[in-house]
Design an enzyme around this catalytic site. Structure first.
Site, short mmCIF file in Angstrom:
data_model
loop_
_atom_site.label_atom_id
_atom_site.label_comp_id
_atom_site.label_asym_id
_atom_site.label_seq_id
_atom_site.Cartn_x
_atom_site.Cartn_y
_atom_site.Cartn_z
N HIS A 174 0.82 -1.22 0.00
CA HIS A 174 0.00 0.00 0.00
C HIS A 174 0.85 1.27 0.00
CE1 HIS A 174 0.46 -0.01 4.51
NE2 HIS A 174 0.45 1.29 4.32
N ASP B 55 0.09 -7.46 1.48
CA ASP B 55 0.58 -6.09 1.64
C ASP B 55 2.10 -6.04 1.66
OD1 ASP B 55 0.29 -3.36 1.82
OD2 ASP B 55 0.16 -3.34 4.00
N GLY C 295 3.59 6.73 8.06
CA GLY C 295 4.99 6.88 7.66
C GLY C 295 5.86 5.73 8.11
N ASN C 296 5.40 5.00 9.16
CA ASN C 296 6.10 3.80 9.61
C ASN C 296 5.84 2.59 8.71
OD1 ASN C 296 5.96 4.88 12.87
ND2 ASN C 296 7.78 3.78 12.17
N SER C 297 4.78 2.65 7.92
CA SER C 297 4.39 1.51 7.10
C SER C 297 5.54 1.03 6.22
CB SER C 297 3.20 1.88 6.21
OG SER C 297 2.04 2.08 6.97
N LEU D 30 -8.17 -24.26 -2.61
CA LEU D 30 -9.07 -25.41 -2.51
C LEU D 30 -10.41 -25.20 -3.18
CD1 LEU D 30 -8.58 -26.61 1.19
CD2 LEU D 30 -7.52 -27.51 -0.88
N ILE E 245 -15.50 -21.40 4.25
CA ILE E 245 -15.37 -21.95 5.59
C ILE E 245 -15.92 -20.98 6.62
CG2 ILE E 245 -13.36 -23.38 5.07
CD1 ILE E 245 -11.62 -21.18 6.32
#
Length: 475
Positions: free
Chosen positions: A116, A146, A217-219, A274, A278
């Site tokens: 992202h 991500d 900004g840490n992403s 598969l 579920i």
């Protein structure tokens, strides 16, 4: 005088003990200085530039005029010109910028970050801790996990040491380095709050939850253990304010490295598949199936001609182990299946109608898109409701055709216990306690035979999804 002297001595002793206690406590706290010094250079600041195409209207909004006076008013208040205003190249396109973090995984310039962070980027600029800047090429990005891999043309770069996220323990100290709000090479620290955390709409990542301060900004930045090994990629936060609230989530580094290796070698991601729907095995569903425990993944739907269909899996089966790995909750299964190489045949341990069974199943490759038939929900007539509050009608030939010939009962109205359980008008009832619903009369007879106070499991098709709904039969 003596009392004052004694009081002074006691105060001095008390202060000494307090200082001693603080010193002992300080010795027990981790020292992050060496980690910051050694690993800081492996972390990069990422600046993304994207070109946004405007609509030609003033300020980028339809119906808003291009007004020179409005432009001047914005200037006076220190507000930059908006898209679509005079002097901005026809008022059509404008550039936006965003920031993120990343870290170097090889000395020849390969960098890991979040998908992202670089999605829809027209230009990616990487800034190293020594202030050098490079334009980066996006090698590939995987939105499902991500994770993105980018590359700069440089050699001899410092790189991270990859650790084992499986060895992390809840309560263990960890640290993040990144660029929150553009503040480069910022370190924050905390502990591991939980492991294997499943998040809504995130089926393929067993997130590491921490209370490390992570902000915009840490992403894409690294999460380190105390040995200076990277164990995760900081990806998401839970926040009501937009800032850190002590709920941060990181992608385990082994997941990220596997994705990056695939992106580097082929530019695409291949996942096991598969073809089933579920749901969680709740206590009510376990009681209705006669199970003593709630572990496993309950199969609520099987796509026709899918690997699951060809391998013999059926609606109502409960998967307890897949390729030898225990399935404790339903969220475990997608991650385990996705990690298996397509084409591999694996053992699958299931419970079917109370009996244990092992199947040998060939794992397929996840397709890009899947589309299922959607039944119509319009029927004019209203028969009487049954014991749990369902008014049902049998499907028309056209509706059955959309279900590949399967039997089902259309919910015309839902009240009472059925409505409280979540069944609503337009749903299609496919079965009751692993028995197919062939007619309204048969379904009602089966319901009438259930003792009051017991819980039944009703298999429901809603749109493209099937799920078991537990309903307690009223007295």
């Amino acid at each position: 005088m003596m009392k004052q002297w004694i009081s002074a001595v006691l105060l001095t002793c008390s202060m000494s003990l307090t200082i001693f206690a603080m010193q002992v406590q300080a010795k027990d706290l981790p020292d992050f200085t060496e980690l910051a010094e050694k690993q800081g250079p492996t972390v990069v600041n990422i600046s993304i530039t994207s070109v946004v195409h405007g609509n030609g209207g003033g300020m980028g909004f339809p119906g808003m005029p291009n007004d020179e006076n409005l432009q001047e008013l914005l200037r006076r208040f220190g507000i930059p010109g908006m898209p679509g205003m005079p002097g901005q190249e026809g008022g059509q396109d404008y550039k936006t910028q965003s920031l993120g973090s990343g870290f170097i995984i090889s000395s020849d310039g390969y960098i890991l970050t979040n998908a992202h962070v670089v999605s829809e980027a027209d230009e990616v600029l990487v800034k190293l801790s020594d202030k050098r800047e490079f334009k980066a090429k996006i090698i590939g990005a995987d939105k499902r996990t991500d994770v993105a891999l980018i590359k700069i043309e440089a050699t001899g770069l410092p790189k991270v040491v990859v650790g084992d996220p499986g060895a992390l323990k809840v309560g263990e100290w960890v640290a993040a380095i990144g660029s929150p709000f553009g503040l480069e090479n910022t370190m924050t620290a905390g502990i591991v709050s939980a492991k294997g955390r499943a998040l809504p709409q995130e089926n393929y990542v067993p997130f590491i939850q921490t209370d490390v301060a992570i902000n915009p900004g840490n992403s894409g930045g690294p999460l380190f253990n105390l040995r200076g090994e990277v164990v995760g990629v900081n990806s998401q936060i839970y926040s009501k304010s937009g800032g850190s609230m002590g709920l941060s989530f990181s992608i385990p580094i082994d997941v990220a490295i596997d994705i990056s290796n695939q992106l580097k070698s082929s530019g695409r991601i291949s996942r096991g598949w598969l073809g089933i729907g579920i749901q969680e095995v709740t206590k009510d569903l376990a009681d209705s199936f006669g199970l003593k425990q709630t572990s496993g993944a309950l199969i609520a739907g099987v796509e026709k001609n899918s690997p699951a269909d060809k391998g013999g899996l059926e609606v109502g089966d409960i998967i307890l182990k897949f390729d030898g790995k225990p399935i404790v909750t339903s969220a475990d299964l997608p991650r385990v299946v996705a990690s298996i190489k397509p084409g591999k045949v694996v053992p699958v341990e299931i419970v079917r109608k109370g009996a244990s069974k092992t199947l040998q199943l060939g794992v397929g490759e996840m397709p890009n898109e899947q589309a299922d038939a959607q039944p119509s929900s319009k029927e004019p007539a209203k028969p009487e409701s049954n014991k749990i509050g369902l008014t049902l009608r049998e499907l028309t030939p056209q509706q059955k055709k959309k279900l590949n010939g399967k039997n089902g009962l259309l919910v015309v109205e839902s009240v009472g216990a059925a409505a409280q359980a979540g069944i609503r008008r337009g749903d299609v009832i496919l079965g009751l306690n692993n028995n197919e619903s062939q007619s309204v009369d048969l379904f009602n007879k089966q319901i009438n035979a259930v003792a009051a106070g017991k819980t039944v499991a009703v298999l429901v098709l809603r749109g493209e999804n099937t799920l078991y709904v537990p309903i307690k039969v009223s007295k």
